[in-house]
Design a protein around this motif. Structure first.
Motif, short mmCIF file in Angstrom:
data_model
loop_
_atom_site.label_atom_id
_atom_site.label_comp_id
_atom_site.label_asym_id
_atom_site.label_seq_id
_atom_site.Cartn_x
_atom_site.Cartn_y
_atom_site.Cartn_z
N ALA A 11 0.87 -1.17 0.00
CA ALA A 11 0.00 0.00 0.00
C ALA A 11 0.90 1.22 0.00
O ALA A 11 1.92 1.25 0.70
CB ALA A 11 -0.90 -0.01 1.23
N GLU A 12 0.54 2.22 -0.80
CA GLU A 12 1.38 3.42 -0.88
C GLU A 12 0.51 4.66 -1.06
O GLU A 12 -0.61 4.58 -1.59
CB GLU A 12 2.39 3.31 -2.03
N THR A 13 1.03 5.78 -0.62
CA THR A 13 0.41 7.06 -0.93
C THR A 13 1.26 7.73 -2.01
O THR A 13 2.46 7.47 -2.13
CB THR A 13 0.31 7.95 0.31
N ARG A 14 0.62 8.60 -2.81
CA ARG A 14 1.27 9.15 -3.98
C ARG A 14 1.00 10.65 -4.05
O ARG A 14 0.02 11.15 -3.48
CB ARG A 14 0.73 8.46 -5.25
N SER A 15 1.84 11.38 -4.81
CA SER A 15 1.69 12.84 -4.91
C SER A 15 0.53 13.24 -5.81
O SER A 15 0.00 14.34 -5.68
CB SER A 15 3.00 13.46 -5.42
N SER A 16 0.15 12.35 -6.75
CA SER A 16 -0.96 12.65 -7.65
C SER A 16 -1.46 11.35 -8.26
O SER A 16 -0.92 10.28 -8.00
CB SER A 16 -0.54 13.62 -8.76
N GLN A 17 -2.49 11.45 -9.12
CA GLN A 17 -3.04 10.25 -9.75
C GLN A 17 -2.26 9.86 -11.01
O GLN A 17 -2.51 8.80 -11.59
CB GLN A 17 -4.50 10.47 -10.11
N GLU A 18 -1.32 10.69 -11.46
CA GLU A 18 -0.55 10.38 -12.66
C GLU A 18 0.42 9.23 -12.39
O GLU A 18 0.93 9.07 -11.28
CB GLU A 18 0.24 11.62 -13.12
N LEU A 19 0.71 8.44 -13.42
CA LEU A 19 1.67 7.35 -13.25
C LEU A 19 3.06 7.87 -12.91
O LEU A 19 3.87 7.18 -12.30
CB LEU A 19 1.73 6.49 -14.50
N SER A 20 3.34 9.09 -13.32
CA SER A 20 4.65 9.69 -13.05
C SER A 20 4.72 10.34 -11.67
O SER A 20 5.71 10.98 -11.33
CB SER A 20 4.97 10.74 -14.11
N ALA A 21 3.69 10.14 -10.87
CA ALA A 21 3.66 10.74 -9.54
C ALA A 21 4.79 10.22 -8.67
O ALA A 21 5.30 9.11 -8.86
CB ALA A 21 2.32 10.46 -8.88
N THR A 22 5.18 11.04 -7.71
CA THR A 22 6.19 10.62 -6.73
C THR A 22 5.52 9.77 -5.66
O THR A 22 4.47 10.14 -5.12
CB THR A 22 6.85 11.85 -6.08
#
Length: 529
Positions: A302-313
């Protein structure tokens, strides 16, 4: 006329409310009508038998519980990713450069190199990206419209619900872990791995839900990588069509977790213990069989991400082990026999590709003898591979006494996953089998003796056993029998019984007497036991 119109309006409202209630009830009590698990934006089982919910799978301490009867549960895992009352650091955080399109460990050497994922300790993780707990479960129901399908359910709890949020959920076929000392992830992404990406609002609704797959040719230089085109797009479970292969849900109100959790304290929050405010619980489900066919997964993230884009951090993460496939090996039977007697060990191997356990045909178990092998070992049957029943035989024999332990191991390939199992007594695996070769000897004394006719002669019989070459111990409580052969005119007979029972020294006596001169031969025998 006005009164009638008002009455019609009221009836119309009542009808609409009833219809909305029926739709909501159907969605909250089924996962695409599978009848296995509740995806209703909370943790609590609504009662009855099936479908079930998270608090029926894990205890108040987050320990795994047995699956409800008839659920078809395969495996589950709970990962705690916070320390109660702590403000940091978070010891399981993505390195700032990590993106989901990167390989975990490109060359598989376990060394962090440019382009590989790295794991770090974050002193001040962003509140809304801070993971509290994550959990997942795999099912293979035996009935319903999803019978025989591999269904994966997953959830993550967050510390804060400020603003919109983006989460990801990886299902890896390989075991993936992080070595905090080196900052390197161990393991690798494999063709067929699955990534779920979702964006949702702080108001408690899913905005986007996409499922991606790690596929051949989408990485640098034509290597495997993340296909940027989703294999399926889902929606909120409350509006997902019947039979949908993916949906997700966030809590639209306060949910109190039965295990330790920790919501950010604030004036506009429910500050009671273990309370999760709106949009701090995300859960979803996948029908893997419908999407990509049965696949063996060994771990999840499970992870949190900076945005919904695949290139998100990528931000915070929580890793857990969950095996959707399994295998087992047994060996038997343990036994004890007289030296020189052939004995057969039967090895049995089963595999579970996520749809139930079946015999594993054509695999090659290796049987070893850790404490030394018997004199003869014929394992040609196992060398040729297990038969349609998942069985093969190893035949052993020994001309000397001894105890021999048979240990069996096997590698079983299910899809792209190789599972190693041994007879170590864990899970469905048996323990090792033991073959004891025993020897016995019987002696009579004195060997020769001259007596006057009519005189009693006492003979001592000694019975001993050996289960270790060269080591003999008395056999107590055993019945031995003596017989007489007379010659040269002797007419000897037993005085009393011709049988006796051995004592703790393995000895007992019989007595003979002859009224006539001659020779008498006495033989002692033991029937075994």
């Amino acid at each position: 006329m006005k009164r009638n119109r008002a009455l019609l309006a009221v009836l119309g409202v009542a009808l609409m409310v009833a219809t909305a209630f029926l739709i909501g009830s159907d969605r909250s009590q089924a996962v695409w009508d599978a009848g296995v698990f509740e995806l209703d934006g909370n943790i609590h089982d609504d009662g009855g038998t099936l479908p079930t919910d998270w608090d029926a799978l894990f205890s108040a301490a987050g320990a795994e519980l047995p699956f409800p009867a008839g659920s078809g549960g395969i495996d589950s895992a709970f990962v705690k990713d916070f320390v109660v009352g702590a403000s940091g650091p978070d010891n399981s955080y993505h390195e700032p450069s990590n993106k989901d399109g990167d390989p975990i460990d490109g060359d598989g050497d376990g060394i962090k190199e440019p382009g590989d994922w790295g794991c770090v300790s974050a002193s001040n993780p962003t509140d809304k990206t801070n993971i509290l707990n994550a959990y997942a479960a795999a099912f293979n129901p035996s009935s319903g419209n999803k019978a025989g399908h591999l269904l994966l359910y997953f959830a993550v709890e967050r510390y804060d619900n400020s603003g919109d949020a983006n989460v990801g959920f990886w299902f890896f076929q390989n075991d993936v872990s992080c070595d905090p000392a080196s900052g390197a992830f161990l393991g690798s992404k494999t063709i067929g791995d699955i990534l779920v990406v979702s964006a949702f609002t702080n108001g408690g609704s899913i905005s986007t839900l996409d499922v991606y797959q790690w596929q051949a040719g989408f990485g640098k230089g034509g290597t495997p990588g993340l296909n940027p085109t989703p294999i399926v797009t889902g929606v909120d479970c409350s509006s997902a069509p019947s039979g949908a292969s993916v949906c997700a849900k966030v809590n639209s109100g306060v949910v109190v977790a039965p295990w330790p959790s920790e919501d950010k304290i604030g004036p506009d929050k429910d500050n009671s213990a273990n309370a999760l405010d709106t949009s701090e619980l995300f859960e979803g489900g996948l029908d893997i069989t419908s999407l990509v066919g049965n696949t063996c997964f060994g771990s999840f993230m499970a992870e949190t991400r900076s945005s919904q884009e695949l290139s998100a951090t990528d931000k915070d993460f929580a890793l857990g082990d969950m095996n959707t496939c399994d295998a087992s090996i047994t060996i038997g039977d343990s036994d004890a026999n007289e030296v020189g007697t052939p004995h057969t060990f039967t090895v049995h191997v089963e595999k579970n590709p996520g749809t139930g356990s079946v015999p594993a045909q054509g695999v090659v178990p290796v049987v070893t003898f850790p404490d030394g092998a018997p004199g003869s070992v014929n394992d040609s049957d196992c060398d040729a591979g297990t038969d349609a029943s998942g069985n093969c035989d190893v035949v052993v024999n020994s001309d000397v006494a001894g105890s021999f332990t048979a240990h069996a191991c096997v590698d079983i390939s299910i899809g792209s996953t190789t599972i190693h199992r041994c007879t170590d007594g864990t899970g469905s695996n048996s323990g090792d089998a033991t073959k004891v070769y025993a020897d016995a000897r019987i002696a009579i004394s004195p060997l020769t003796y001259d007596n006057e006719v009519g005189t009693d002669h006492v003979l001592t019989i000694t019975l001993e056993k050996s289960v270790v070459a060269g080591v003999w111990t008395p056999l107590n409580g055993e019945t031995v029998t003596a017989s007489i052969t007379n010659s040269d005119g002797a007419t000897a007979a037993f005085v009393g019984s011709n049988s006796c029972v051995t004592n703790a020294s393995g000895q007992c006596t019989v007595t003979i007497n002859s009224p006539t001169a001659g020779s008498t031969t006495v033989e002692a025998t033991w029937a075994g036991g």
